[in-house]
Design a protein around this motif. Sequence first.
Motif, PDB file in Angstrom:
ATOM      1  N   GLU A  64      23.748  19.868 -94.129  1.00 19.56           N
ATOM      2  CA  GLU A  64      22.978  20.286 -92.641  1.00 19.56           C
ATOM      3  C   GLU A  64      22.966  21.738 -92.852  1.00 19.56           C
ATOM      4  N   ASP A  65      22.001  22.275 -91.952  1.00 21.14           N
ATOM      5  CA  ASP A  65      21.558  23.768 -92.246  1.00 21.14           C
ATOM      6  C   ASP A  65      22.568  24.759 -91.640  1.00 21.14           C
ATOM      7  N   ARG A  66      23.447  24.222 -90.751  1.00 25.75           N
ATOM      8  CA  ARG A  66      24.471  25.192 -90.387  1.00 25.75           C
ATOM      9  C   ARG A  66      23.910  26.523 -89.753  1.00 25.75           C
ATOM     10  N   LEU A  67      22.659  26.488 -89.026  1.00 27.80           N
ATOM     11  CA  LEU A  67      22.256  27.880 -88.313  1.00 27.80           C
ATOM     12  C   LEU A  67      22.670  27.849 -87.048  1.00 27.80           C
ATOM     13  N   LEU A  68      23.067  28.948 -86.376  1.00 25.35           N
ATOM     14  CA  LEU A  68      23.296  29.001 -85.235  1.00 25.35           C
ATOM     15  C   LEU A  68      22.326  28.996 -84.219  1.00 25.35           C
ATOM     16  N   PRO A  69      22.438  27.829 -83.192  1.00 25.45           N
ATOM     17  CA  PRO A  69      21.321  27.637 -82.305  1.00 25.45           C
ATOM     18  C   PRO A  69      20.925  28.665 -81.554  1.00 25.45           C
ATOM     19  N   TRP A  70      21.928  29.631 -80.981  1.00 26.16           N
ATOM     20  CA  TRP A  70      21.615  30.665 -80.224  1.00 26.16           C
ATOM     21  C   TRP A  70      20.901  32.087 -80.647  1.00 26.16           C
ATOM     22  N   LEU A  71      20.729  31.807 -82.107  1.00 28.89           N
ATOM     23  CA  LEU A  71      19.964  32.982 -82.660  1.00 28.89           C
ATOM     24  C   LEU A  71      18.797  32.619 -83.274  1.00 28.89           C
ATOM     25  N   SER A  72      17.717  33.365 -83.152  1.00 24.27           N
ATOM     26  CA  SER A  72      16.376  33.152 -83.768  1.00 24.27           C
ATOM     27  C   SER A  72      16.552  32.869 -85.392  1.00 24.27           C
ATOM     28  N   LEU A  73      15.386  32.567 -85.935  1.00 23.98           N
ATOM     29  CA  LEU A  73      15.840  32.236 -87.440  1.00 23.98           C
ATOM     30  C   LEU A  73      15.965  33.650 -88.053  1.00 23.98           C
ATOM     31  N   GLU A  74      15.119  34.564 -87.546  1.00 25.78           N
ATOM     32  CA  GLU A  74      15.316  35.979 -88.355  1.00 25.78           C
ATOM     33  C   GLU A  74      16.614  36.315 -87.992  1.00 25.78           C
ATOM     34  N   ALA A  75      17.321  36.091 -86.826  1.00 27.49           N
ATOM     35  CA  ALA A  75      18.610  36.776 -86.531  1.00 27.49           C
ATOM     36  C   ALA A  75      19.718  36.056 -87.399  1.00 27.49           C
ATOM     37  N   ASN A  76      19.417  34.635 -87.754  1.00 33.01           N
ATOM     38  CA  ASN A  76      20.428  33.768 -88.540  1.00 33.01           C
ATOM     39  C   ASN A  76      20.437  34.445 -89.910  1.00 33.01           C
ATOM     40  N   VAL A  77      19.210  34.865 -90.553  1.00 32.74           N
ATOM     41  CA  VAL A  77      19.297  35.648 -91.693  1.00 32.74           C
ATOM     42  C   VAL A  77      19.854  36.559 -91.736  1.00 32.74           C
ATOM     43  N   ALA A  78      19.430  37.466 -90.801  1.00 33.31           N
ATOM     44  CA  ALA A  78      19.788  38.844 -90.719  1.00 33.31           C
ATOM     45  C   ALA A  78      21.486  38.901 -90.747  1.00 33.31           C
ATOM     46  N   LEU A  79      22.154  37.928 -90.059  1.00 32.00           N
ATOM     47  CA  LEU A  79      23.449  37.956 -89.820  1.00 32.00           C
ATOM     48  C   LEU A  79      24.115  37.827 -91.048  1.00 32.00           C
ATOM     49  N   VAL A  80      23.792  37.195 -92.094  1.00 28.21           N
ATOM     50  CA  VAL A  80      24.686  36.958 -93.373  1.00 28.21           C
ATOM     51  C   VAL A  80      24.436  38.398 -94.139  1.00 28.21           C
ATOM     52  N   LEU A  81      23.543  39.326 -93.581  1.00 27.86           N
ATOM     53  CA  LEU A  81      23.365  40.651 -94.622  1.00 27.86           C
ATOM     54  C   LEU A  81      24.351  41.554 -93.948  1.00 27.86           C
ATOM     55  N   ARG A  82      24.803  41.341 -92.679  1.00 27.68           N
ATOM     56  CA  ARG A  82      25.868  42.478 -92.261  1.00 27.68           C
ATOM     57  C   ARG A  82      26.803  42.867 -93.204  1.00 27.68           C
TER      58      ARG A  82
ATOM     59  N   GLY B 287      16.455  25.228 -82.561  1.00 26.25           N
ATOM     60  CA  GLY B 287      16.276  23.970 -81.748  1.00 26.25           C
ATOM     61  C   GLY B 287      14.647  23.382 -81.603  1.00 26.25           C
ATOM     62  N   ARG B 288      13.938  24.609 -81.957  1.00 25.15           N
ATOM     63  CA  ARG B 288      12.386  24.733 -81.773  1.00 25.15           C
ATOM     64  C   ARG B 288      11.495  24.298 -82.763  1.00 25.15           C
ATOM     65  N   VAL B 289      12.364  24.138 -83.974  1.00 22.62           N
ATOM     66  CA  VAL B 289      11.474  23.963 -85.078  1.00 22.62           C
ATOM     67  C   VAL B 289      12.112  22.537 -85.921  1.00 22.62           C
ATOM     68  N   SER B 290      11.006  22.088 -86.819  1.00 24.59           N
ATOM     69  CA  SER B 290      11.651  20.807 -87.491  1.00 24.59           C
ATOM     70  C   SER B 290      12.724  20.903 -88.354  1.00 24.59           C
ATOM     71  N   GLY B 291      13.235  19.746 -88.711  1.00 21.70           N
ATOM     72  CA  GLY B 291      14.455  19.789 -89.453  1.00 21.70           C
ATOM     73  C   GLY B 291      14.026  20.471 -91.085  1.00 21.70           C
ATOM     74  N   GLY B 292      12.764  20.145 -91.460  1.00 23.32           N
ATOM     75  CA  GLY B 292      12.264  20.754 -92.762  1.00 23.32           C
ATOM     76  C   GLY B 292      12.233  22.355 -92.592  1.00 23.32           C
ATOM     77  N   MET B 293      11.874  22.673 -91.425  1.00 28.83           N
ATOM     78  CA  MET B 293      11.820  24.368 -91.167  1.00 28.83           C
ATOM     79  C   MET B 293      13.144  24.832 -91.247  1.00 28.83           C
ATOM     80  N   ARG B 294      14.246  24.095 -90.388  1.00 29.44           N
ATOM     81  CA  ARG B 294      15.502  24.704 -90.602  1.00 29.44           C
ATOM     82  C   ARG B 294      16.063  24.789 -91.823  1.00 29.44           C
ATOM     83  N   GLN B 295      15.718  23.702 -92.320  1.00 29.75           N
ATOM     84  CA  GLN B 295      16.309  23.905 -94.184  1.00 29.75           C
ATOM     85  C   GLN B 295      15.781  24.828 -94.838  1.00 29.75           C
TER      86      GLN B 295
END
Length: 249
Positions: free
Chosen positions: A81-99, A130-138
């Motif tokens: 499962e992609d384990r993205l945070l739904p309330w953050l944009s894709l960019e913010a999701n990736v940026a988060l792990v760089l903190r 929530g606005r992109v496909s499963g493939g894009m989330r992965q």
Amino acid sequence: MKLDVAGVGKDYLIPVLDTVSFRVATGEFVCLLGPNGCGKTTLLRIIGGLEPATRGVVLLDGTPVVAGDAHDRKVGVVFQEDRLLPWLSLEANVALVLRPLGLASAARRAVARRYLALAGLAGFEDYYPGRVSGGMRQRAAIARALAIEADVLLMDEPFGALDAQNRRIMQTEVRRIWKETGRTILFVTHAIEEAVALGTMLVLMSARPSRVRELIRNDARVERAKLIDDLNTMIMEEVLRQQGGAPLG
Ligand SMILES: Nc1ncnc2c1ncn2[C@@H]1O[C@H](COP(=O)(O)OP(=O)(O)O)[C@@H](O)[C@H]1O
Ligand SMILES: [Mg+2]
């Protein structure tokens, strides 16, 4: 980065991993196969330092992995499962792990955009999961694992939730990313064709309590159809063994 899995065992209430040993050279794409419940996820979690082994040791370039070293940069993980945070944009999701890496916010955003582009998501940085496909989330989950610039990427059935078409697309993408980045990849799958299409080395695990049953080098000389056949037979034997049934043949 070299990976050495040396006599790794794990007991829960029952012994799951007996003694698992194999070595992976830098830049290898290893596919891990085995019956359901034989301990593939457990092994990946031990390699990733998310879980201690009961026996044995995992060495990354000669240094033992210590479970619980949370901010260790050496290993990135992608789950089914992609384990993205739904309330953050894709960019913010990736940026988060760089903190934890101590980058300034602008630098984090730049790195996030670079890896989203590498994963084929340029133009989608501001979308919410929530606005992109499963493939894009992965893809975003893969970008996130790559962004910490870990030398080893652990992927646990990452395409299990995708439909057949997206799965094929993602296989091609992951292979391209692997070639472009030179990362060492450990990829768990129960799809034999997927393992044969992707892996440079295949590790077939036995029934629980598991060991390595076969280590197969998958290079250009290998006859694919026969390899797929053989793997099917071997996995069926291990599945039956694990269920307590009689082995085939
Ligand atoms: N935290 C845990 N506590 C107890 N048993 C567990 C735990 N995690 C996994 N197991 C057991 O270990 C075995 C292997 O699980 P897992 O590593 O998920 O297998 P696989 O990924 O190969 O399907 C299963 O029997 C599972 O129930
Ligand atoms: Mg699993």
